[in-house]
Every structure is written in C-alpha cells, then in structure tokens.
Design a protein around this motif. Structure first.
Motif, mmCIF file in Angstrom:
data_model
loop_
_atom_site.group_PDB
_atom_site.id
_atom_site.type_symbol
_atom_site.label_atom_id
_atom_site.label_comp_id
_atom_site.label_asym_id
_atom_site.label_seq_id
_atom_site.Cartn_x
_atom_site.Cartn_y
_atom_site.Cartn_z
ATOM 1 N N ASN A 63 0.820 -1.218 0.000
ATOM 2 C CA ASN A 63 0.000 0.000 0.000
ATOM 3 C C ASN A 63 0.849 1.261 0.000
ATOM 4 O O ASN A 63 0.321 2.359 0.166
ATOM 5 N N ARG A 102 -7.568 -10.110 7.097
ATOM 6 C CA ARG A 102 -6.719 -9.397 6.141
ATOM 7 C C ARG A 102 -7.017 -9.952 4.751
ATOM 8 O O ARG A 102 -7.102 -11.168 4.552
ATOM 9 N N HIS A 156 -2.944 -4.792 -3.473
ATOM 10 C CA HIS A 156 -2.882 -4.125 -2.176
ATOM 11 C C HIS A 156 -3.423 -5.037 -1.075
ATOM 12 O O HIS A 156 -4.043 -6.062 -1.354
ATOM 13 N N THR A 157 -3.182 -4.624 0.173
ATOM 14 C CA THR A 157 -3.779 -5.313 1.311
ATOM 15 C C THR A 157 -4.911 -4.459 1.877
ATOM 16 O O THR A 157 -4.875 -3.223 1.788
ATOM 17 N N GLY A 158 -5.878 -5.130 2.450
ATOM 18 C CA GLY A 158 -7.005 -4.440 3.052
ATOM 19 C C GLY A 158 -7.531 -5.236 4.233
ATOM 20 O O GLY A 158 -7.016 -6.304 4.564
ATOM 21 N N THR A 203 -7.581 5.300 4.630
ATOM 22 C CA THR A 203 -7.101 6.200 5.665
ATOM 23 C C THR A 203 -5.915 7.029 5.164
ATOM 24 O O THR A 203 -5.370 6.788 4.085
ATOM 25 N N ASP A 213 -2.958 6.933 6.110
ATOM 26 C CA ASP A 213 -1.745 6.126 5.964
ATOM 27 C C ASP A 213 -1.956 4.953 5.001
ATOM 28 O O ASP A 213 -1.250 3.954 5.058
ATOM 29 N N ASN A 214 -2.949 5.092 4.109
ATOM 30 C CA ASN A 214 -3.191 4.144 3.010
ATOM 31 C C ASN A 214 -3.700 2.775 3.450
ATOM 32 O O ASN A 214 -3.558 1.790 2.722
ATOM 33 N N ARG A 215 -4.321 2.686 4.623
ATOM 34 C CA ARG A 215 -5.023 1.455 4.975
ATOM 35 C C ARG A 215 -6.351 1.417 4.218
ATOM 36 O O ARG A 215 -7.050 2.433 4.114
ATOM 37 N N ASP A 250 -10.057 -0.185 3.983
ATOM 38 C CA ASP A 250 -11.137 -0.928 4.635
ATOM 39 C C ASP A 250 -12.129 -1.382 3.577
ATOM 40 O O ASP A 250 -12.540 -0.594 2.708
#
Length: 281
Positions: free
Chosen positions: A140, A165, A172-174, A199, A201-203, A205
């Motif tokens: 990410n 996860r 990407h991860t989410g 978010t 910081d590139n999280r 959801d």
C-alpha cells in the motif's frame, strides 16, 4: 510478444505430428498446442484460448487447461513436493507443477498443505515462479490503484485481530472487520467487495455490500428474494434480534431495516405480527 504465465487467444497456423502450432497477430513466435489438447475438428485458422508456460525443456508450450493462478495473481496453492532447492505447488496443470524456490519462502512450507503465494515472471529466464514473500508485489506504499466505493476483487488471506486481512485486486492489502460481516467468511475465499474507506496512511477498509443507496437497493432485492424463497412469509420484523436477522438474511439489523423500508415503500411486502409477507400482485 507471447510470454509465459498468461492466457491468450491465438490462431492455429500450422499442423504437425505433435499438435497445432499457434501464433499471435505479429507472427513472431509459434507455440505448440500438444495433440492431447487438439480435437479432430481443429483446423488452421481456428482461434484457440490457451495458457502459456515453459515445458521441461524450457520451450514455450500452450495448454487449454486453466491454471489456478496466472502471472500477477495471488492465491493458495497446495504443496505437492519438497526438495533441497524448494517446493512444488499444484498449479492446476497436469504434469506441470509451479516451483517455489527456498529463497522465496516465508517461514517454510508443509507438504500437502495450502500455501499463500504470488506468481511472477522471472526477469532472467522468463519462467513462472511462485513466492510467499508478498511484500515486493502486494503493498500500500505510494499511490493506490483503488478509490472509495470502487468494486474490487478480494482474496481472504488471514485472520487479523478483529477481522480478516484481504488481498485487493492482487495489488494491495485491506481489512474486513468482524462488525461488517454478517455471513461466514473463510480464509481462501475469493469475493467481490467494495472499498469503504482509505485512511491517511493508506489502509484500505473493505465491505462486502455496496455502500450508499446502491447498497440499500441490493439489500432490498436480496431480502425480497429471501422472503419469496421462504414461501412468501419470513418471520422477522423490526424488533427481531440482530443475531437472528444475520442468520436468516446475512445482513446487519441496520441493513435489514433499510432494505425492509424500501420494500414497504414500494409495496413489495407487508408486515404484521407473523413477519414479512410478500405482497400479492
């Protein structure tokens, strides 16, 4: 240019004793589709959808079999053998397993157990290789390729705290959180999801239902089909317990009430002491 690890639609350009030779529009490369994948009706000029890989003699070869993973994709593959140099994974191709070198292993592997890997093309040999060290390919950092409300493909990768996860679009991860799940989810599941939030910081959801009014319409259609499948009467209402609603509909109570409101407003259902009744047309 025809490269390994990808699916192409190629033209049959030559018949040989060994099978059909296929090529693309550029005619720069010919690959063999062996006789075991050729039927008596196949002719020069026919178009064939095939997967390309390297055979044991390092030649590009075609197959009509469909692999479990292609270059640029992540997923779980079963370990079928383990050697001094690495492991071999069931790729879905008869007689051809996918190599997972020792240097690409994260924490080792166990024979006959599934392993989460990413498939890439080796820069030197051009061969397809697996790696369980995903961070070089799935991350990410930098600019994301998804945005809020976008539909995405997800792979449920692991349990993580208060949720699961997931790998998003093989890039990407989410996260999907437990409080957004109202139907069973299992590691290894491939699902459609929607980006709920990104978010600072590139999280990323993820939710499984479409957000906003489109999601409400989807829920309403789903609820109506559940009522119809129950014979036109579903013993649920606004006062039903959230756990019962989730069990019967796979929705949160909030989703359920919004969906029911849409159906009541349209006249598709009525509600009384027995539950939700499908309106007679």
């Amino acid at each position: 240019m025809i490269r390994a690890g990808r699916t192409y639609t190629l033209e049959a350009v030559e018949v040989s004793d060994y099978g059909l030779y296929l090529s693309d529009d550029e005619r720069t490369t010919k690959v063999l589709l062996p006789n075991r994948y050729v039927s008596l009706s196949d002719r020069v000029g026919d178009m064939k959808e095939v997967f390309i890989y390297h055979d044991s003699e390092d030649r590009l070869v075609a197959t009509t079999e469909k692999p479990y993973l292609r270059v640029g994709e992540a997923g779980f593959l079963r370990v079928v053998d383990k050697t001094l140099h690495g492991a071999f994974l069931d790729w879905g191709l008869k007689g051809k397993d996918l190599f997972l070198p020792n240097r690409n292993q994260q924490g080792g592997v166990t024979p006959d157990r599934p392993c989460l890997v990413y498939v890439y093309e080796d820069a030197i040999t051009g061969r397809c290789v697996a790696t369980s060290k995903l961070k070089s390919f799935i991350y990410n950092d930098g600019e994301l390729t998804v945005e809020p409300r976008q539909q995405v493909d997800i792979l449920v990768a692991s349990r993580a705290g208060a949720g699961f996860r997931v790998i998003v679009n093989n890039r990407h991860t989410g996260m999907i959180y437990d409080n957004q799940l109202f139907a069973p989810v299992h590691i290894g599941d491939r699902l459609k999801g929607y980006v709920c939030r990104i978010t600072d910081d590139n999280r990323i959801d993820i939710v499984l239902g479409r957000p906003g009014y489109d999601g409400v319409k989807d829920s309403a259609e789903k609820l109506l089909s559940i009522v119809a499948a129950a014979g036109g009467l579903l013993p649920l209402g606004d006062d039903s317990e959230p756990a019962l609603i989730a069990d019967k509909t796979g929705m949160s109570k909030k989703q359920f009430k919004r969906a029911l409101g849409v159906l009541l407003k349209s006249g598709a259902v009525t509600v009384d002491g027995d539950g939700i009744k499908q309106a007679k047309r």
